[in-house]
Design a protein around this motif. Structure first.
Motif, mmCIF file in Angstrom:
data_model
loop_
_atom_site.group_PDB
_atom_site.id
_atom_site.type_symbol
_atom_site.label_atom_id
_atom_site.label_comp_id
_atom_site.label_asym_id
_atom_site.label_seq_id
_atom_site.Cartn_x
_atom_site.Cartn_y
_atom_site.Cartn_z
ATOM 1 N N ASN A 56 0.901 -1.159 -0.067
ATOM 2 C CA ASN A 56 -0.012 -0.056 0.051
ATOM 3 C C ASN A 56 1.046 1.381 0.127
ATOM 4 O OD1 ASN A 56 -3.009 -0.566 0.184
ATOM 5 N ND2 ASN A 56 -2.163 -1.970 1.735
ATOM 6 N N ILE A 57 0.423 2.460 -0.279
ATOM 7 C CA ILE A 57 0.825 3.635 -0.138
ATOM 8 C C ILE A 57 0.393 4.405 0.935
ATOM 9 C CG2 ILE A 57 1.135 5.779 -1.485
ATOM 10 C CD1 ILE A 57 1.059 4.193 -4.182
ATOM 11 N N LEU A 58 1.188 4.879 1.843
ATOM 12 C CA LEU A 58 0.910 5.714 3.095
ATOM 13 C C LEU A 58 1.779 6.640 3.044
ATOM 14 C CD1 LEU A 58 -0.109 4.013 6.458
ATOM 15 C CD2 LEU A 58 0.707 6.281 6.175
ATOM 16 N N ASN A 59 1.221 8.044 2.938
ATOM 17 C CA ASN A 59 2.218 9.050 3.027
ATOM 18 C C ASN A 59 3.502 8.863 2.051
ATOM 19 O OD1 ASN A 59 2.506 11.720 4.340
ATOM 20 N ND2 ASN A 59 3.989 10.856 5.736
ATOM 21 N N GLY A 60 3.030 8.456 0.960
ATOM 22 C CA GLY A 60 3.981 8.541 -0.063
ATOM 23 C C GLY A 60 5.167 7.207 -0.024
ATOM 24 N N SER A 61 4.869 6.438 0.962
ATOM 25 C CA SER A 61 5.786 5.320 1.047
ATOM 26 C C SER A 61 5.140 4.065 0.798
ATOM 27 C CB SER A 61 6.598 5.393 2.206
ATOM 28 O OG SER A 61 7.377 6.467 2.535
ATOM 29 N N GLY A 62 5.857 2.897 0.625
ATOM 30 C CA GLY A 62 5.089 1.829 0.331
ATOM 31 C C GLY A 62 5.152 1.152 1.937
ATOM 32 N N VAL A 63 3.996 0.428 2.123
ATOM 33 C CA VAL A 63 3.652 -0.145 3.318
ATOM 34 C C VAL A 63 3.235 -1.686 3.388
ATOM 35 C CG1 VAL A 63 2.186 0.026 5.475
ATOM 36 C CG2 VAL A 63 3.120 2.032 4.274
ATOM 37 N N ASP A 64 3.785 -2.508 4.093
ATOM 38 C CA ASP A 64 3.380 -3.972 4.131
ATOM 39 C C ASP A 64 2.406 -3.894 5.312
ATOM 40 O OD1 ASP A 64 5.206 -5.146 2.307
ATOM 41 O OD2 ASP A 64 6.643 -4.812 3.687
#
Length: 478
Positions: free
Chosen positions: A8-16
């Motif tokens: 996912n994208i959260l605040n511009g970063s990839g997140v697992d």
């Protein structure tokens, strides 16, 4: 072989996420990748990220936001082939093409993504002077809601996500997008392309099953909800939104009628009616889902449609020259099978199709059903698949009554050689859009939305852009 896990994208970063689920190709059963199942904490973080980013995004000059949205359109165009392949592999529609005569498949969907991005980039929402005299001046200003929760479906997963995302960010909102669990990877890839242009936090994503969507729409920091999907789910979202008084735009299910008047030319209208019913294997909210044909034309029109149906090659959309792909998922496949079987058992005639091939994938042949009436499950329930009931009528008043008798009211169409007569009939039909001699012909400048059980609010064009803003009146005493 290691299966790739997407982020996912959260605040511009990839997140697992701690847990994930598989996304599968509906034509082959192949596992395409692993999709994160967002936690409740991640949903809250996504909303908080959007909330934190929104004031600065809204404060940017309008021309700057317009320019960035236009750059998003460029990025969609530059990545069209890759995005289209994801749509075909994950949703099932064939790659197709864009030009005249091309199959309206995945490349068509990505071209629509670009078009529905470029149009809002060029729209204006000027200050309106709504009243002025010698004593006062009243101005109506449009301001963003804040954080928009967007919940996209699986049938046109990228195009409808664009319908939600782009007007929202163009108007100064930030977005948290939840893709369908059936088509998450392609939608995440689209979000990655869009996010490359935007500041962190303007677009965030959360993936997962229904609980993720529920956590999103129930978050009190969400200022507007946009949802496209079934009426049943829309009712649940409306109830959740009511608890927080959250405004919503709901584009829900449809059971679109098409009325063929006795002066129509069966050969001339057959192709338009065919694609109006069977585009995307009938998996479109505004497909023609029940056709009322004057008895004098019934047999001729059925014969014309049968020729077209039987000429369309079906298979894995990644292969060349394929016109029709699979139904997207097992639940929808089983619903279509059950509705056709029910019609057959009740004495309806299966003109062509009506029997799954029993091969790998959720393939079901394009099916025409006659000798069927109002009240049959296949007529009264939205099939959302490649099975079309064709119903004879004798009296136009009864045909209009049939068109209006159900709870849905998304689209409808009237087919006639006499446009004046068709217009008179169209004005009697209860639907958000009534097309004449076409069906499902949406356009990025033309407002689109349903009535009755098909939802509320509109998308597209200036009215759609207004729908993601709230009004502020400034009243000056002179």
């Amino acid at each position: 072989m290691t299966i790739k896990k997407y982020q996912n994208i959260l605040n511009g970063s990839g997140v697992d996420s701690p847990h994930s689920f598989e996304s599968k190709n509906p034509a082959t059963g192949e596992t395409l990748g692993l999709v994160p199942h967002s936690t409740a904490e991640q949903v809250a973080q996504a909303v908080a990220s959007a909330r934190a980013a929104q004031p600065a995004w809204a404060a940017r000059p309008d021309d700057e936001r317009k320019s960035m949205v236009a750059r998003v359109a460029d990025m969609i165009s530059e990545n069209a082939q890759d995005l289209a392949r994801w749509v075909t592999r994950e949703q099932g529609k064939p790659l197709g093409g864009v030009g005249a005569g091309e199959i309206p498949g995945a490349l068509f969907e990505i071209a629509a993504c670009e078009a529905w991005t470029r149009v809002p980039a060029g729209l204006e929402l000027p200050i309106e002077v709504v009243f002025e005299d010698d004593t006062r001046r009243d101005e109506l200003h449009r301001t963003p809601y804040g954080v928009v929760a967007a919940i996209a479906p699986w049938n046109w997963p990228l195009m409808i996500a664009i319908w939600q995302i782009i007007p929202a960010i163009r108007a100064g909102n930030t977005v948290v997008l939840k893709p369908s669990e059936y088509t998450s990877i392609g939608t995440l890839e689209l979000a990655r392309v869009i996010s490359a242009v935007l500041p962190p936090g303007v677009l965030n994503t959360v993936t997962g099953l229904g609980a993720v969507g529920s956590a999103l729409v129930e978050n009190p920091d969400v200022d507007k909800i946009m949802f496209t999907g079934s009426t049943a789910t829309g009712i649940k979202i409306a109830a959740a939104a009511a608890r927080n008084l959250t405004p919503s735009t709901l584009e829900l299910g449809g059971n679109d009628p098409a009325i063929v008047l006795p002066d129509a030319d069966p050969h001339a209208i057959a192709m338009g009616l065919f694609w109006g019913a069977f585009i995307n294997m009938g998996q479109t909210c505004a497909c023609a889902k029940r056709v009322y044909v004057h008895e004098s034309l019934h047999d001729a029109l059925v014969a014309e449609l049968k020729v077209l149906v039987e000429a369309m090659p079906m298979g894995n959309g990644m292969e060349p020259s394929i016109a029709m792909g699979p139904i997207q998922n097992a639940m929808q496949f089983e619903k279509v099978v059950a509705l056709v079987d029910s019609a057959r058992a009740a004495g309806a005639t299966i003109v062509t199709g009506g029997q799954a091939p029993g091969t790998a994938g959720y393939f079901y042949p394009l099916t025409l059903v006659t000798d069927i009436q109002d009240g049959a499950d296949l007529v009264d329930e939205e099939q959302f698949g490649p099975a079309l009931p064709i119903i004879k009528y004798r009296d136009i008043d009864l045909a209009v009554a049939s068109a209006n008798r159900l709870g849905a009211g998304l689209g409808a169409s009237v087919w006639s050689a006499d446009t004046g007569h068709a217009m008179a009939v169209a004005k009697r039909i209860q639907a958000g859009t009534v097309w004449i001699n076409q069906h499902g012909a949406v356009h990025p400048m033309v407002p689109f939305g349903g009535v009755k059980g098909s939802g509320w609010g509109v998308e597209f064009g200036v009215d759609g852009l207004k729908s993601v803003t709230q009004t502020r009146v400034i009243s000056l005493k002179k």
